[in-house]
Design a protein around this motif. Sequence first.
Motif, PDB file in Angstrom:
ATOM      1  N   LYS A   1       0.858  -1.176   0.000  1.00 22.60           N
ATOM      2  CA  LYS A   1       0.000   0.000   0.000  1.00 22.60           C
ATOM      3  C   LYS A   1       0.900   1.233   0.000  1.00 22.60           C
ATOM      4  O   LYS A   1       1.667   1.454   0.953  1.00 22.60           O
ATOM      5  N   ILE A   2       0.820   2.017  -1.078  1.00 22.55           N
ATOM      6  CA  ILE A   2       1.573   3.257  -1.199  1.00 22.55           C
ATOM      7  C   ILE A   2       0.636   4.399  -0.790  1.00 22.55           C
ATOM      8  O   ILE A   2      -0.458   4.541  -1.339  1.00 22.55           O
ATOM      9  N   VAL A   3       1.064   5.208   0.170  1.00 23.73           N
ATOM     10  CA  VAL A   3       0.188   6.195   0.802  1.00 23.73           C
ATOM     11  C   VAL A   3       0.488   7.605   0.296  1.00 23.73           C
ATOM     12  O   VAL A   3       1.649   7.966   0.081  1.00 23.73           O
ATOM     13  N   GLY A   4      -0.598   8.390   0.108  1.00 22.65           N
ATOM     14  CA  GLY A   4      -0.437   9.795  -0.263  1.00 22.65           C
ATOM     15  C   GLY A   4      -0.336  10.025  -1.754  1.00 22.65           C
ATOM     16  O   GLY A   4       0.316  10.966  -2.205  1.00 22.65           O
ATOM     17  N   VAL A   5      -1.001   9.171  -2.538  1.00 24.78           N
ATOM     18  CA  VAL A   5      -0.936   9.252  -3.990  1.00 24.78           C
ATOM     19  C   VAL A   5      -2.077  10.130  -4.504  1.00 24.78           C
ATOM     20  O   VAL A   5      -3.255   9.802  -4.319  1.00 24.78           O
TER      21      VAL A   5
ATOM     22  N   ARG B   1      -9.135   8.971  -9.069  1.00 28.91           N
ATOM     23  CA  ARG B   1      -9.265   7.653  -8.465  1.00 28.91           C
ATOM     24  C   ARG B   1     -10.157   6.735  -9.299  1.00 28.91           C
ATOM     25  O   ARG B   1     -11.024   7.182 -10.058  1.00 28.91           O
ATOM     26  N   LEU B   2      -9.939   5.442  -9.143  1.00 26.01           N
ATOM     27  CA  LEU B   2     -10.887   4.463  -9.645  1.00 26.01           C
ATOM     28  C   LEU B   2     -12.226   4.652  -8.942  1.00 26.01           C
ATOM     29  O   LEU B   2     -12.267   5.076  -7.788  1.00 26.01           O
TER      30      LEU B   2
ATOM     31  N   ASP C   1      -2.687   0.485  -4.177  1.00 26.59           N
ATOM     32  CA  ASP C   1      -2.364  -0.868  -3.740  1.00 26.59           C
ATOM     33  C   ASP C   1      -1.818  -1.708  -4.888  1.00 26.59           C
ATOM     34  O   ASP C   1      -2.258  -1.569  -6.044  1.00 26.59           O
ATOM     35  N   PHE C   2      -0.896  -2.603  -4.546  1.00 26.06           N
ATOM     36  CA  PHE C   2      -0.405  -3.620  -5.461  1.00 26.06           C
ATOM     37  C   PHE C   2      -0.477  -4.955  -4.723  1.00 26.06           C
ATOM     38  O   PHE C   2      -0.025  -5.064  -3.583  1.00 26.06           O
ATOM     39  N   VAL C   3      -1.056  -5.973  -5.374  1.00 19.66           N
ATOM     40  CA  VAL C   3      -1.213  -7.291  -4.768  1.00 19.66           C
ATOM     41  C   VAL C   3      -0.473  -8.294  -5.646  1.00 19.66           C
ATOM     42  O   VAL C   3      -0.799  -8.454  -6.823  1.00 19.66           O
ATOM     43  N   MET C   4       0.518  -8.992  -5.061  1.00 21.21           N
ATOM     44  CA  MET C   4       1.431  -9.804  -5.866  1.00 21.21           C
ATOM     45  C   MET C   4       1.648 -11.179  -5.246  1.00 21.21           C
ATOM     46  O   MET C   4       1.368 -11.389  -4.063  1.00 21.21           O
TER      47      MET C   4
ATOM     48  N   THR D   1      -8.044  -0.496  -5.355  1.00 23.53           N
ATOM     49  CA  THR D   1      -7.766   0.701  -4.566  1.00 23.53           C
ATOM     50  C   THR D   1      -6.599   1.434  -5.218  1.00 23.53           C
ATOM     51  O   THR D   1      -5.465   0.947  -5.179  1.00 23.53           O
ATOM     52  N   GLY D   2      -6.892   2.555  -5.852  1.00 26.31           N
ATOM     53  CA  GLY D   2      -5.819   3.275  -6.515  1.00 26.31           C
ATOM     54  C   GLY D   2      -6.298   4.234  -7.578  1.00 26.31           C
ATOM     55  O   GLY D   2      -7.465   4.627  -7.618  1.00 26.31           O
ATOM     56  N   LEU D   3      -5.374   4.583  -8.445  1.00 28.21           N
ATOM     57  CA  LEU D   3      -5.610   5.577  -9.478  1.00 28.21           C
ATOM     58  C   LEU D   3      -6.315   4.979 -10.693  1.00 28.21           C
ATOM     59  O   LEU D   3      -6.099   3.812 -11.046  1.00 28.21           O
TER      60      LEU D   3
END
Length: 358
Positions: free
Chosen positions: A109-113, A117-118, A127-130, A319-321
């Motif tokens: 989870k990268i914060v402050g982006v 938004r989606l 978020d990135f899920v790997m 969750t993200g851009l």
Amino acid sequence: MTGTAPIRFSPSLETIDPDETEVVAGLNEAFDTILQRTAEDYGHAVRSVHAKSHGILKGTMEVHDGLPPELAQGLFAKPGRYTAFLRMSTNAGDILPDTISLPRGLAIKIVGVEGERLAGAHGVSQDFVMVNGPVFQAKTADKFLKNLKLLAKTTDRMEGTKVVMSSVLRGVNTALEAVGLSSSAVQSLGGAPNVDPLGETYFSVTPFRYGDHVAKFRVKPVSPDLTRRTGTIIDTSASEDAIRETVQAEMRDTQAVWEFQVQLCRDLEAQPIEDPTVEWKEEDAPFLTVATLAAAPQDSWSPEQVQKVNEEMRFSVWTGLAAHQPLGNINRARREPYEHSAGFRARFNGCPILEPQG
């Protein structure tokens, strides 16, 4: 092939199957079986997949300066430094002893982006899920649902049998690898080697919009403290939580550095959008570094971070851009079940799921 221009993003790249709504309903039903059974047993709701965490890290992501235009997209459009939370896990929906070996997961989870938004993506995180493999176990969500139903039936059933099954499946997968093959289906059911998660390379597996283009993502260990652990097998015979204990001991003096890499789609036949079982070969579409992830020595199982991240956060590819919209059938099918699972946890535990605000 590597000189080929990257494919331009267009909504027409996706092919929507007519039964996707019904498949998502089936996924929610299977997840409910896992969620309810585990919550009743533990007296506490856990995630429907990747329930067991092996470590929680707080670190930073630094987006590199001077990226070429095709890489300077979305989150990576300009240089910057962000707070990052990393959760290392195993992919089952029940909390199993580590002798039952399964693939590793890494959620970031990268914060402050900042940016558009989606739809429905609250907060200011990306978020990135790997997972520690380049392909997904099923071509489409309906095929994944078949695997999930099998896992739902075995959730909290005959744990000793699962240990035996895991050992047998590891042997099967080792035999396949010896002749140049590897089975993600076998690995998903408990045949993955018990490797140290700190040394692993993690892949997004599914494709995403990358601003003007389309890409997959990879996180690759580069600091010596991580690379010397690549492929290291953890002895899980002494403790049910041997992996967590190993990570915690190692992170006391580990300088963890990973490269965050992007693999741009350059050929829709060789790098399909709707089939995540096809590996995008690196010789055709190279991975290019756009940022650095780093975590200093720390307690990877501190009560404060476990509460904040493991209990009060959720990780979702949705969750993200808008610039990093998830693409393909599997990603589309992940959207509602992710929310469904998080909602169940919040209600059962009486603990709201929170998005950090910067």
